[in-house]
Design an enzyme around this catalytic site. Structure first.
Site, PDB file in Angstrom:
ATOM      1  N   CYS A   1      26.488  47.899  36.868  1.00 15.53           N
ATOM      2  CA  CYS A   1      27.128  46.590  36.739  1.00 15.53           C
ATOM      3  C   CYS A   1      26.332  45.845  35.676  1.00 15.53           C
ATOM      4  O   CYS A   1      25.096  45.818  35.722  1.00 15.53           O
ATOM      5  CB  CYS A   1      27.081  45.840  38.069  1.00 15.53           C
TER       6      CYS A   1
ATOM      7  N   CYS B   1      32.222  45.161  31.201  1.00 14.03           N
ATOM      8  CA  CYS B   1      32.183  45.036  32.651  1.00 14.03           C
ATOM      9  C   CYS B   1      32.581  46.390  33.235  1.00 14.03           C
ATOM     10  O   CYS B   1      33.667  46.895  32.936  1.00 14.03           O
ATOM     11  CB  CYS B   1      33.185  43.957  33.071  1.00 14.03           C
TER      12      CYS B   1
HETATM   13  N1  DGL Z   1      29.666  42.547  35.461  1.00 14.96           N
HETATM   14  C1  DGL Z   1      30.635  43.275  36.190  1.00 14.96           C
HETATM   15  C2  DGL Z   1      30.384  44.778  36.157  1.00 14.96           C
HETATM   16  O1  DGL Z   1      29.768  45.294  35.246  1.00 14.96           O
HETATM   17  C3  DGL Z   1      30.996  42.877  37.582  1.00 14.96           C
HETATM   18  C4  DGL Z   1      30.756  41.534  38.114  1.00 14.96           C
HETATM   19  C5  DGL Z   1      31.821  41.099  39.085  1.00 14.96           C
HETATM   20  O2  DGL Z   1      31.867  41.553  40.234  1.00 14.96           O
HETATM   21  O3  DGL Z   1      32.620  40.284  38.658  1.00 14.96           O
HETATM   22  O4  DGL Z   1      30.840  45.479  37.033  1.00 14.96           O
END
Ligand code: DGL
Length: 266
Positions: free
Chosen positions: A187, A75
Site C-alpha cells: 500500500c 495506489c
Molecule cells: N494508498 C492505497 C494503496 O496503495 C490505499 C489507501 C486506501 O485504502 O485508500 O493501496
C-alpha cells in the site's frame, strides 16, 4: 518530438506522492498533477465495483484541469481492482502500482515473505494471482493494515514517534513471529513509515516497495513514445474534498507541489 502535458498521479489520498517524487527527481522537466481522492478515502474498505467507479470519476476530474499524457494509478488497491477498466476507457498509457511480490520472493533466503496491504488488496484475487505466479514456493504472511492507512493520511504530521510506533506494533510483531525475511509494502501509504518499519523489523528483514519498478516503467514509456516535456510549469496537488487542509498543505510542501485545493471547484 515533445509533449508538455502533465503526468498525472492518482491515489485515494497522499500515498502516491513518494512515487511522483521518484519520477520528478529523475525527469526534472516533466510537469506533474497529483490528485488525492480524499472525498472517497479510504479505497481499501470499499467494494471492487465502487473502486472502479471512483477511479474512473477521478480520471474525469483530472481531464478538467489539463489532459494528462500519462496516468499513474499510484495506489495498489485501485490498481489491483480497476487498472484494466481504466485502460479500456483511456487512450493514454496507464501505469499501475501493484505489490512487489516478485522481487521479495526472489530476495527471500528463507522463502518466507510478508505482505502489508489494505483489506481489499489482501482479500482480492489479484494478490493471490501474483503469489501463485511468483511466490508459490514461499510462505506468504498477508496482513491488512487499514489502521495504518488512516493514521498516515490523517495523523502523519500530528503524531509523535510513540504513536507511530504504536500503530505499526501488531504488524511488526506478526512478521517477526512468522519469521519472514522480506516484507512487501503493498500500500503506497506505508512508504511514509518505511524507515520506522525497517528499524523495528531489524536488519534481517528487508522491506520491499515498488517505486523503482514503477518509476523505471514510466521513464521507459516517456522515452519510447517520445513524450518528453520541454517546458517546465508548476506541479500541482489537488484533492476531491478538503478533509484536512493543513495536512494536505504540508504534504504538498514536502514534495514541492503547489497546493491547488478541490479539483471539482475549478
Ligand atoms: N494508498 C492505497 C494503496 O496503495 C490505499 C489507501 C486506501 O485504502 O485508500 O493501496
Amino acid at each position: 518530438m515533445s509533449n508538455n502535458a502533465p503526468i498525472a498521479f492518482i491515489d485515494s489520498g497522499v500515498g502516491g506522492l513518494p512515487y511522483l517524487q521518484w519520477v520528478k527527481d529523475r525527469l526534472p522537466m516533466e510537469n506533474f498533477f497529483y490528485l488525492a481522492d480524499s472525498k472517497n478515502f479510504p479505497y481499501g474498505e470499499k467494494t471492487q465495483e465502487e473502486i472502479v467507479e471512483l477511479v474512473l470519476q477521478a480520471v474525469e476530474y483530472l481531464n478538467r484541469v489539463g489532459n494528462p499524457k500519462l496516468l499513474v494509478i499510484a495506489c495498489n488497491t485501485a490498481s489491483v481492482t480497476a487498472l484494466e477498466s481504466v485502460r479500456k476507457k483511456l487512450d493514454i498509457p496507464v501505469v499501475g502500482v501493484v505489490p512487489a511480490v516478485k522481487p521479495a520472493a526472489e530476495m527471500s533466503q528463507k522463502k518466507r515473505i510478508g505482505v502489508l496491504a489494505t483489506e481489499r488488496t489482501v482479500n482480492g484475487s489479484y494478490l493471490n494471482g501474483l503469489i501463485q505466479d511468483f511466490a508459490s514456493h514461499c510462505h506468504v504472511e498477508k496482513i491488512a493494515g487499514s489502521g495504518i492507512v488512516r493514521f498516515v493520511e490523517n495523523n502523519f504530521f500530528l503524531s509523535d514517534l510513540k504513536e507511530k510506533n504504536f500503530i505499526i506494533d501488531k504488524a511488526v510483531t506478526r512478521f517477526q513471529e512468522m519469521d519472514v525475511d522480506a516484507v512487501v509494502l503493498g500500500c503506497t501509504h506505508f512508504i511514509y513509515l518505511s524507515d520506522l518499519l525497517q528499524t523495528r523489523l531489524g536488519k534481517n528483514i528487508q522491506i520491499v516497495d515498488s517505486r523503482d519498478g514503477v518509476g523505471n516503467q514510466i521513464i521507459h514509456i516517456i522515452k519510447e513514445k517520445a513524450l518528453q516535456s520541454e517546458v517546465k510549469t508548476e506541479d500541482r496537488f489537488y484533492c476531491t474534498a478538503e478533509i484536512c487542509v493543513e495536512s494536505y498543505r504540508n504534504f504538498a510542501k514536502m514534495f514541492t507541489l503547489t497546493y491547488s485545493g478541490v479539483i471539482g471547484e475549478l
